[in-house]
Scaffold this active site. Structure first.
Site, PDB file in Angstrom:
ATOM      1  N   SER A   1       0.847  -1.201   0.000  1.00 37.85           N
ATOM      2  CA  SER A   1       0.000   0.000   0.000  1.00 37.85           C
ATOM      3  C   SER A   1       0.880   1.248   0.000  1.00 37.85           C
ATOM      4  CB  SER A   1      -0.939  -0.020   1.213  1.00 37.85           C
ATOM      5  OG  SER A   1      -1.910   0.996   1.092  1.00 37.85           O
ATOM      6  N   ASN A   2       0.357   2.371   0.409  1.00 38.40           N
ATOM      7  CA  ASN A   2       1.144   3.616   0.465  1.00 38.40           C
ATOM      8  C   ASN A   2       0.643   4.459   1.642  1.00 38.40           C
ATOM      9  OD1 ASN A   2      -1.087   5.378  -0.506  1.00 38.40           O
ATOM     10  ND2 ASN A   2      -0.848   4.116  -2.349  1.00 38.40           N
ATOM     11  N   HIS A   3       1.209   5.661   1.766  1.00 36.31           N
ATOM     12  CA  HIS A   3       0.957   6.466   2.975  1.00 36.31           C
ATOM     13  C   HIS A   3      -0.288   7.352   2.884  1.00 36.31           C
ATOM     14  CE1 HIS A   3       4.795   5.269   4.554  1.00 36.31           C
ATOM     15  NE2 HIS A   3       5.409   5.688   3.461  1.00 36.31           N
TER      16      HIS A   3
END
Ligand code: PMT
Length: 405
Positions: free
Chosen positions: A215-217
């Site tokens: 995923s990402n932030h």
């Protein structure tokens, strides 16, 4: 299938200054205050000393969840009338008596209510309550006329039994009817009433096995702020979002939670044909794991290789079937920012792209602020560092000028 909004939400987030004067109808102001708060408005109450004989200030401060002001000089807070007057989106005086009507018509400022009225820059609505002869008296008619010509929206009085025992006009409108009038007032101001907006927000998560994911932030703060601003201007908003830990406040937003890029694409393709406007603020994972393990991958101390497959591009896919809709993209860059953003503007058929760069302090993921540049084919507007809510307001304002031309 897109549902239309059935419940009224125009009061959500609105700042209402409720003025209460000394009439028996003041007991209904407590219920009015409760209805306003229940509808999502923030309410502050200023009441006259006489009204406190009919309804207790503690009741009003409890219902409004704010301190109540009566006298101008109480607790050395004499300048609050200025702050309150600037704070409000609408001042509602309910009930307003013949005496206060006369004072307002002549610019008196002998208490917090009248001083706030004179300081208020917002529109003012007043619901009169008085006996029928007072209501019909030429002095009152004259003062009501003055207030109307000063721009005050005077609500009708109801007819019926009055506190004196007489029958006729002079009763304050019922709280539900006053709330209806206030809602209609705000609905008339909706600038995006006819728009159906698709907004993407947050990250997507791509599973590796039942325990792990890519995923990402992204927190979704930027996309959710945009959805809230669109909804507060009357648009029907469909928010397709990955996992979020923030609240989505506006009650009229239709939320469509998804996990993966594939699911986001599927949901967007369902909504997109019926929308008029699409804003792609999500940070969609560019890759997913080609074969997701059914079991937890065991740690064996050896390097593990994952085969990744490119995910579908949600914005680009919708962009190929725009059909007159206005599309806005976001570009999160770390280098060659403007060049890269321009390429995405063209490749993904955006009308406008919002560039945010991780090189800028306070911009990008998971913060409450952002620093963005609006880029169109022939125009570029650079904004200073602002809160994400302010960026959303600026963006929606900018889009409005384009689509309402
Ligand atoms: O969520 P926050 O913490 O508030 O952070 C906000 C944000 C930084 C995520 C947001 O402001 C932002 O920049 N979103 C887009 C991030 C991004 O993925 O940019 P991109 O350059 O990779 O993609 C360009 C555009 O295509 C974006 O509109 C993106 O939503 C869209 N896209 C990208 C890939 C993909 N597979 N599908 C897409 O729709």
């Amino acid at each position: 299938m897109i549902n239309s909004n059935s419940t009224r939400t125009a009061l959500y987030g609105k700042k209402i200054l409720l003025g209460i004067c000394g009439s028996i109808a003041a007991y209904k102001s407590a219920y009015l205050c409760r209805l306003l708060v229940k509808a999502g408005a923030e309410v502050r109450v200023t009441m006259t000393r006489d009204s406190a004989n009919f309804i207790g200030p503690v009741t009003l401060s409890t219902l409004s969840k704010n301190p109540v002001h009566i006298d101008l000089s109480e607790d050395n807070q004499w300048s609050d009338h200025v702050e309150w007057g600037l704070w409000a989106d609408l001042m509602v005086i309910a009930p307003v008596t013949a005496h206060t009507v006369a004072k307002l018509a002549n610019g008196y400022t002998d208490n917090m209510l009248t001083a706030t009225y004179l300081s208020a820059r917002c529109p003012v609505m007043a619901a009169p309550a008085m006996d029928l002869d007072m209501w019909n008296h030429p002095g009152t008619r004259r003062n009501i006329g003055t207030l109307k010509s000063d721009g005050v929206q005077i609500l009708d009085v109801a007819e019926g039994e009055l506190a004196s025992g007489l029958h006729g006009p002079g009763r304050m409108l019922e709280p539900e009817d006053i709330v209806n009038k206030i809602e209609s007032f705000f609905e008339k101001k909706w600038s995006l009433k006819k728009q159906i907006a698709l907004v993407t927000a947050g990250p997507t998560v791509e599973p590796i096995d039942p325990v792990r994911y890519i995923s990402n932030h992204s927190s979704g703060k930027m996309g959710v702020a945009i959805a809230e601003v669109l909804a507060s201007r009357g648009a029907e908003v469909h928010l397709v979002h990955g996992p979020l830990t923030i609240d989505i406040g506006h009650p009229s937003i239709h939320c469509h939670p998804v996990q993966t890029a594939g699911e986001m694409l599927e949901k967007c393709l369902e909504i997109h044909p019926n929308c008029t406007l699409a804003i792609f603020a999500a940070a969609v994972s560019d890759y997913s794991v080609s074969i997701v393990s059914k079991e937890k991958i065991k740690k064996e101390g050896k390097p593990v290789q994952l085969n990744l497959t490119a995910n579908p591009d949600v914005a680009a896919t919708c962009g190929k079937r725009k059909n007159g809709k206005y599309h806005v993209g976001f570009a999160l860059e770390t280098q060659n920012e403007i060049k890269n953003a321009r390429k995405k503007l063209t490749d993904k058929h955006f009308d406008l792209i919002v560039l945010n760069s991780l090189q800028d302090e306070g911009a990008g993921f998971n913060k409450d602020t952002n620093k963005v540049t609006f880029i169109e084919q022939n125009k570029m507007v650079e904004l200073e560092l602002k809160t994400k809510v302010e960026v959303a307001e600026d963006l929606v304002q900018y889009i409005e000028q384009k689509i309402n031309r």
